[in-house]
Design an enzyme around this catalytic site. Sequence first.
Site, PDB file in Angstrom:
ATOM      1  N   HIS A 259       1.227  33.884 157.721  1.00  0.00           N
ATOM      2  CA  HIS A 259       2.494  33.998 157.010  1.00  0.00           C
ATOM      3  C   HIS A 259       2.974  35.464 156.871  1.00  0.00           C
ATOM      4  CE1 HIS A 259       1.706  29.825 155.853  1.00  0.00           C
ATOM      5  NE2 HIS A 259       0.580  30.180 155.339  1.00  0.00           N
TER       6      HIS A 259
HETATM    7  O1  RIB Z   1       2.731  30.344 151.190  1.00  0.00           O
HETATM    8  C1  RIB Z   1       2.149  31.441 151.853  1.00  0.00           C
HETATM    9  C2  RIB Z   1       2.242  32.679 151.001  1.00  0.00           C
HETATM   10  O2  RIB Z   1       1.552  32.465 149.768  1.00  0.00           O
HETATM   11  C3  RIB Z   1       1.553  33.895 151.640  1.00  0.00           C
HETATM   12  O3  RIB Z   1       2.172  35.062 151.189  1.00  0.00           O
HETATM   13  C4  RIB Z   1       0.163  33.795 151.096  1.00  0.00           C
HETATM   14  O4  RIB Z   1      -0.501  35.081 151.067  1.00  0.00           O
HETATM   15  C5  RIB Z   1       0.424  33.338 149.696  1.00  0.00           C
HETATM   16  O5  RIB Z   1       0.759  34.483 148.912  1.00  0.00           O
END
Ligand code: RIB
Length: 339
Positions: A259
């Site tokens: 992500h």
């Molecule tokens: O949903 C994914 C996000 O939430 C990413 O930033 C992960 O590190 C968590 O913070």
Amino acid sequence: MTPLLIDCDPGIDDAVALLLAIASSAFADLPGQVAGDGEKSSRFNILGITTVAGNVSVATTETNARCICELGGRPELKVFAGCPRPLVRQPVFAEHVHGANGLAGVEFPTPRMPLQSQHGVDFLIEMLLQSPKKVAIAMLGPLTNLAVALIKAPQIAAQIDRVVIMGGAVGAGNVTSSAEFNFFADPHAAQVVLRAGREQGIDLTLIPLDVTHQAIATPARRAALAALGNRAGGTVARMLENYGLREQGQRGFAGPPLHDPCVMAYLLEPGLFEVKRCLAMVETESSLTLGRLGVAREGDGQGDGQGDGQGDGYNVAIAQSIDADGFYRLLTERLARLG
Ligand code: RIB
Ligand code: CA
């Protein structure tokens, strides 16, 4: 070089994003930096790293940020602890995803670099107001710190070049069927920031789950990172071994989605993404859909999301797709530059 502030909740994918940013920062002081593409490699001047409660507590996220800075060979970077809890709702964490230590249980030496004594929110405000150039901000966790900074000192909006955020889901969420973790963990902060996109003309770009789920760290991509032969590549490969198993099981992915590094990739090579300008908001009332990203209106695909957000009635550019092969090429090539 782009002045860059990073706000994060390390967190495995935050850690990879920090290493990508470090490997793409000030050219001269990275060991083994390949000469010749200095322009691209020195894209960021990292002004500071603020941390927030999210995946794990802020005491752990700030420690992890310092561990990653030292792994990346940048112990001089400044790390700050920010808000220990969301604006309104009860805190939620994600140790079940990132491990109790927030980094998949991978052990790091106790960091020797200091935690800065200033609160992360105050640092954000001070740094933005004193910067001679407009500053880009990478938001990798719940948006609490930026929301508080905008409430406390709205004049910082004029000093912000752009904010690129990992958050939200147009389709299914990853915490509830409605909500993505960063927006679920602090929906009110997310709403404050999205509203600022329209009311204060801040250039916001959102990289939602729908796009980060296209950036899967497949076994071949993880093997390429492990094969780099440096500590950064080996550590990242180890952290990814058991990351995102729940999402993989639920959605049949061939590996964990990365992500937060997508935010850095957007700042480095926006051409890897397709974006649309939209009018979007976040659900802050319903207990059933709390943190849900609501897209009220979508524009056409327009450039890379530049613009003041006020002229067209939209408030955010939302990424629609990513060139995943190009993303992993960039990530692997940059991590190869680290020790
Ligand atoms: O949903 C994914 C996000 O939430 C990413 O930033 C992960 O590190 C968590 O913070
Ligand atoms: Ca994160």
